[in-house]
Design an enzyme around this catalytic site. Sequence first.
Site, PDB file in Angstrom:
ATOM      1  N   ASP A   1       0.808  -1.222   0.000  1.00  0.00           N
ATOM      2  CA  ASP A   1       0.000   0.000   0.000  1.00  0.00           C
ATOM      3  C   ASP A   1       0.842   1.272   0.000  1.00  0.00           C
ATOM      4  OD1 ASP A   1       1.019  -0.069   2.538  1.00  0.00           O
ATOM      5  OD2 ASP A   1      -0.903   0.173   3.571  1.00  0.00           O
TER       6      ASP A   1
ATOM      7  N   LYS B   1      19.457  38.717 -12.383  1.00  0.00           N
ATOM      8  CA  LYS B   1      18.454  37.782 -12.904  1.00  0.00           C
ATOM      9  C   LYS B   1      17.080  38.134 -12.360  1.00  0.00           C
ATOM     10  CE  LYS B   1      17.683  34.178 -10.689  1.00  0.00           C
ATOM     11  NZ  LYS B   1      17.853  32.904  -9.948  1.00  0.00           N
TER      12      LYS B   1
ATOM     13  N   THR C   1      18.685  28.315 -14.750  1.00  0.00           N
ATOM     14  CA  THR C   1      19.417  29.488 -14.264  1.00  0.00           C
ATOM     15  C   THR C   1      20.865  29.471 -14.725  1.00  0.00           C
ATOM     16  OG1 THR C   1      18.016  29.715 -12.301  1.00  0.00           O
ATOM     17  CG2 THR C   1      20.210  30.683 -12.191  1.00  0.00           C
TER      18      THR C   1
END
Length: 331
Positions: free
Chosen positions: A55, A211, A245
């Site tokens: 499970d 940035k 990035t």
Amino acid sequence: MTSFLTAARAEQEKLTPDTRRLRLFSGTSNPGLAREIAAYLGVPDGPRVCKRFADGELYVQIQESIRGCDVFLIQPTCAPVNDHLMELLIMVDACRRASARQITAVVPYYGYARADRKTAGRESITAKLTANLLVKSGVDRVLAMDLHSAQIQGYFDIPCDHIYGSPVLVDYLSTQNLDDIVVVSPDVGGVARARAFAKQMNDAPLAIIDKRRTGHNLAESLTVIGDVSGRTAILIDDMIDTGGTICAGARLLRQQGAKRVIACATHAVFSPPASERLSADGLFEQVVVTNSIPIQQERTFPQLQVLSVANMLGEAIWRIHEESSVSSMFR
């Protein structure tokens, strides 16, 4: 890299698991790194069972007595983050109920570290929640490496030893015959990290990429602050995730006249499509990372160099066990 713990010192200190009651156990997230750490310390990676029921529930059993022992659990909480974090919590609980004297969670990569503050209303600070879970599970101490922000150390109400992968990266780069080096931070938030790295690189000059982030896993690099023309640019960050990035930064550095671009990061998260981006022709001469996170074979590429931080982590573990200074490793 040079071993922190010499054979002569190991003999002098009589480093044996029987006399020192030092125990190492690893979860399933990075068993290779755990084996290297165990080999460095001269102690076994202890027997345990970690499995999953039908499970989806996790099961952990420590298969030797650890009563009164100093236990170190090695488990970076990398992908799948939730499974590896839960496995670590269960390991801690198992050790606590087995009467371990002290439990240290060795977390080379700390998942959820980027969720270290609220950036919008009604958000969770999941880095703090993760720290709370570790403390409540019964951890006495945390050993982490290159946290996304150093302030995360303060999220813990227990001792947190924070070590750095930069000496391993610097040692490697010193063998590469690099000249006219400039260390580049891929964003303003990484300036302190880049400045410290530049100091270790014989006080190399520093440049910064301005940035603007437009969304999760998306970034737009705008301009370079500093001179990179004709230089070997070393882009330094704590992690590479999708590579957006650092690749955008590399393209900008090439446009600004950098003759060579090398990417360095401690944590190789490498979420798709990182490998494809990083291996693009002519973008990076090398991509240098550590083995804080295991890298699957299908995510490797020719420019990739993976360095081991096992000796560094092993020495930090030994110093914690001996109750000696960890910070002096980096002075």
